[in-house]
Design a protein around this motif. Structure first.
Motif, short mmCIF file in Angstrom:
data_model
loop_
_atom_site.label_atom_id
_atom_site.label_comp_id
_atom_site.label_asym_id
_atom_site.label_seq_id
_atom_site.Cartn_x
_atom_site.Cartn_y
_atom_site.Cartn_z
N GLN B 373 0.83 -1.19 0.00
CA GLN B 373 0.00 0.00 0.00
C GLN B 373 0.88 1.26 0.00
O GLN B 373 0.51 2.28 -0.60
N HIS B 374 2.01 1.16 0.66
CA HIS B 374 2.93 2.30 0.68
C HIS B 374 3.32 2.70 -0.75
O HIS B 374 3.37 3.89 -1.10
N TYR B 375 3.61 1.70 -1.58
CA TYR B 375 4.02 1.99 -2.96
C TYR B 375 2.85 2.59 -3.74
O TYR B 375 3.03 3.52 -4.54
N GLU B 376 1.63 2.08 -3.50
CA GLU B 376 0.45 2.64 -4.18
C GLU B 376 0.33 4.13 -3.86
O GLU B 376 0.07 4.95 -4.74
N LEU B 377 0.53 4.45 -2.60
CA LEU B 377 0.44 5.86 -2.19
C LEU B 377 1.54 6.69 -2.84
O LEU B 377 1.34 7.84 -3.23
N ASN B 456 6.96 -6.07 3.87
CA ASN B 456 6.82 -4.62 3.70
C ASN B 456 5.46 -4.14 4.17
O ASN B 456 4.76 -3.38 3.49
N PHE B 457 5.09 -4.62 5.35
CA PHE B 457 3.90 -4.15 6.07
C PHE B 457 2.60 -4.43 5.31
O PHE B 457 1.64 -3.66 5.42
N LYS B 458 2.58 -5.52 4.57
CA LYS B 458 1.33 -5.93 3.95
C LYS B 458 0.58 -6.79 4.96
O LYS B 458 0.96 -7.93 5.22
N GLY B 459 -0.45 -6.24 5.57
CA GLY B 459 -1.18 -6.95 6.61
C GLY B 459 -1.10 -6.19 7.92
O GLY B 459 -0.68 -5.04 7.97
N ARG B 460 -1.53 -6.84 8.98
CA ARG B 460 -1.53 -6.22 10.30
C ARG B 460 -0.52 -6.94 11.19
O ARG B 460 -0.18 -8.10 10.94
#
Lengths: 194, 482
Positions: B373-377, B456-460
């Protein structure tokens, strides 16, 4: 050996400068020069004066009287003033980086930071003595790490309302009924004598 | 008699060969050569890049541990001060700590960090048993009943405390942020705060003018006659921040004070020294981190000596082939300097923030970034559909833009080019970066979850740092939290 004498009058700053201006003069203490007690009393005169000035004229005035800025243990994060106890410790640490001719700490039987509780027998005895004998200082000798120290303990009173409110309200305080003028802890000064 | 003479000759031969071997060994140690033969054990990840610049740590032949201590502080003093070191040496100098120091001399770096000791080296390059806190904090359970039953080996490895840097873990900080939601309402980096952006624009530290001079004319390049750059070089320069700010050819290709038109002083490939004439802070921090430490001053692998037999040689720049992290094979031989990431002439910041990193790095965390999600942002910010500071590039976290006091004492928002600085411990990154967008509890849990970091922080987070609950419990006991 124990010395328990009435608190001497505060000596002028020039006496302190003469006493601690150089290591050579301090060494005189062991060779019959300045007595360790005079040396320690002189140091304490400056410490106590600076500490009272910062507490009353900076922290108490700006925080309690005028409400301009707070004093906080986390003064950098909180964009605040350092606490008087921190100012005192910063000075002690800066001195420790410059000389080993003397050292000093602010300790208490009711410390907020438990690392500031007395650890040596003499510290415990001295802190209790200044509480039991208001207006008197405590002097003694102790051996630490193979070195003998002349150790002096001086009362550290609550000189301003800020002292009382901060200590009584702190979440980690073991005592919450301090009043203005109460002895909250003691300044311990050590001078190596052998 | 003949037998005795033969024995004597053998002894003499042995003595001569021994002396030659000793002399050769001394020459290698003093001047250079195959110094890797003298490595007495695997160097830590922190120092392995400079392990052949022996004198950077072993500054004196006869200085003993004191000389090594001094070398530690030469490099690490500033960082220790900046992190508000929880256990500075000065704290232990008063005599009342004499007994404690006998158990653990906390005034010395080498008490806890001994190099070339792989078998006992743990996280943070600590070479003591994990329960070292017990030396001074035996009574902690009396002071804090919540700590009852926990072994001292858990102090530093459960996400609760660090020996040096506790800026993100001290209790009042946790209390202040413990109620935060996992994602903040307006997740944006601090430097992109509208007020700060306005301040940057006022200071002229970001592009504010078009790539033409004040007179409305294109900048006239001042390269000396005989230097004929390609058209694309000129185009890249004119459109770059340098071109916009009218930093001409001579600004980078000529040493300070040289005449712009002099070809004799022309520097074909400007290095970090030229960049540092304007970007001193960035250069200083670059050589503190793993990307640039081999370019720090005095990283000498060979000294002049022995009548020219040895010639002074410095460490080469870092190359991916020297790294211990997984790197791309095709990037193995790339020299890592300023222009490696920033490219010469174009100085494209966006490329430097993601593409440059992925050119070399090939670990799971890097690969997973491109599905995150970081890359999407970041893509949204890059293409202008999201505001500045809302995207998360590699550099957002690893080279964060921080409010920094320059050597002139002026505070500016500068990208920290020591990309190792906020990783050890990683809660520092949490405080400096993650918490701009995320709540504190989520941040600390996420950074304690090694698996989640790899993804890379995909998930919780699947890890929970228990001390956060203790903080809340204490707040409830005082009535400071419902």
């Amino acid at each position: 050996m124990r010395w328990k004498i009435k608190a001497c009058a505060l000596l002028p700053l020039t006496a302190l400068v003469a006493a601690c201006g150089s290591g050579a003069e301090t060494e005189q203490a062991a060779s019959g020069g300045i007595e360790p007690q005079i040396f320690a009393d002189s140091l304490h005169a400056v410490m106590a004066s600076d500490r009272a000035v910062y507490t009353k004229r900076v922290v108490n005035r700006l925080q309690n009287d005028e409400g301009v800025i707070k004093a906080s243990e986390h003064f950098e994060d909180d964009k605040a003033l350092p606490l008087p106890a921190q100012m005192f410790r910063f000075g002690a640490e800066a001195v420790a980086e410059k000389t080993d001719k003397f050292s000093y700490q602010l300790l208490s039987l009711w410390p907020i930071n438990k690392q500031n509780a007395p650890t040596t027998d003499l510290e415990k005895e001295g802190l209790q003595f200044i509480i039991d004998n208001p207006g008197e200082n405590f002097y003694g000798e102790e051996e630490l790490g193979g070195t003998t120290y002349f150790t002096a303990v001086y009362a550290d009173p609550a000189v301003a309302p800020a002292c009382v409110t901060c200590h009584n309200d702190h979440k980690d305080t073991p005592k919450s009924d301090f009043k203005l003028g109460d002895t909250m802890g003691g300044v311990v000064i050590r001078v190596p004598v052998s | 008699m003949a037998g005795n003479r033969k024995t004597l000759r053998l002894w003499i031969l042995w003595a001569v060969l021994s002396l030659v071997a000793l002399a050769a060994a001394a020459a290698v140690m003093a001047y250079g050569g195959p110094r890797h033969l003298f490595l007495i054990g695997k160097t830590t990840d922190a120092h392995h890049q400079m392990e052949l610049a022996c004198d950077s740590c072993h500054t004196s032949w006869f200085g003993g541990r004191e000389a090594i201590e001094e070398a530690c502080l030469n490099c690490h003093t500033d960082d220790l001060a900046a992190m508000d070191d929880s256990h500075p040496a000065k704290k232990f100098r008063d005599p009342r700590n004499a007994e404690r120091l006998e158990l653990l001399d906390a005034t010395k770096c080498l008490s806890c960090h001994v190099e070339h000791n792989e078998d006992v080296t743990q996280q943070m390059s600590v070479t003591l048993p994990e329960d070292y806190c017990s030396a001074c904090h035996q009574e902690i359970a009396e002071e804090r009943p919540s700590h009852e039953g926990y072994g001292f080996e858990t102090c530093g490895n459960a996400g609760c405390h660090n020996f040096h840097d506790n800026r993100a873990l001290y209790e009042d900080f946790l209390e202040k942020h413990v109620a935060e939601d996992w994602l903040k309402r307006y997740p944006r980096m601090r430097f992109a705060d509208p007020a700060i952006t306005k301040q940057l624009l006022t200071n002229g530290t970001v592009a504010t003018t078009s790539p033409v001079s004040a007179q409305g004319e294109r900048i006239i390049p001042d390269a000396p006659a005989g230097i004929n750059p390609d058209a694309h070089v000129m185009e890249e320069w004119v459109q770059s921040a340098h071109g916009v700010a009218e930093v001409n050819c001579s600004g980078c290709h000529q040493p300070k004070g040289a005449t712009a038109s002099s070809i004799d002083s022309w520097i074909e490939k400007p290095g970090i020294a030229q960049c540092a004439t304007c970007h001193q802070n960035e250069a200083d921090r670059f050589v503190k981190g793993k990307h640039g430490m081999r370019l720090a001053d005095d990283m000498v692998v060979e000294h002049d000596g022995l009548w020219g037999l040895f010639k002074k040689e410095l460490l080469s720049p870092m190359r991916p082939e020297l790294a211990r992290l997984p790197m791309k094979q095709e990037a193995a031989h790339i020299d890592l300097t300023c222009t490696t990431c920033h490219s010469a002439h174009a100085f494209d910041i966006k490329k430097a923030k993601v593409e440059a990193c992925a050119t070399c790095h090939n670990d799971e965390h890097t690969q997973a970034y491109f599905q995150s999600q970081h890359y999407e942002l970041w893509k949204q910010e890059s293409n202008g559909t999201a505001p500045e500071g809302s995207g998360v590039a590699c550099a957002t976290c690893h080279m964060p833009k921080l409010e920094t006091k320059t050597s002139q004492g002026i505070k500016r928002w500068i990208a920290d080019h020591n990309q190792s600085a906020n990783l050890h411990p990683n809660e520092v990154m949490g405080r400096e970066v993650c918490m701009d967008c995320h709540g504190m509890s989520f941040t600390i849990d996420a950074l304690a979850d090694r698996d989640l970091i790899s993804k890379n922080f995909k998930g919780r987070p699947s890890v929970h740092v228990e001390s956060l609950d203790w903080v809340e419990t204490r707040m409830r006991e005082r009535g400071d939290r419902p």
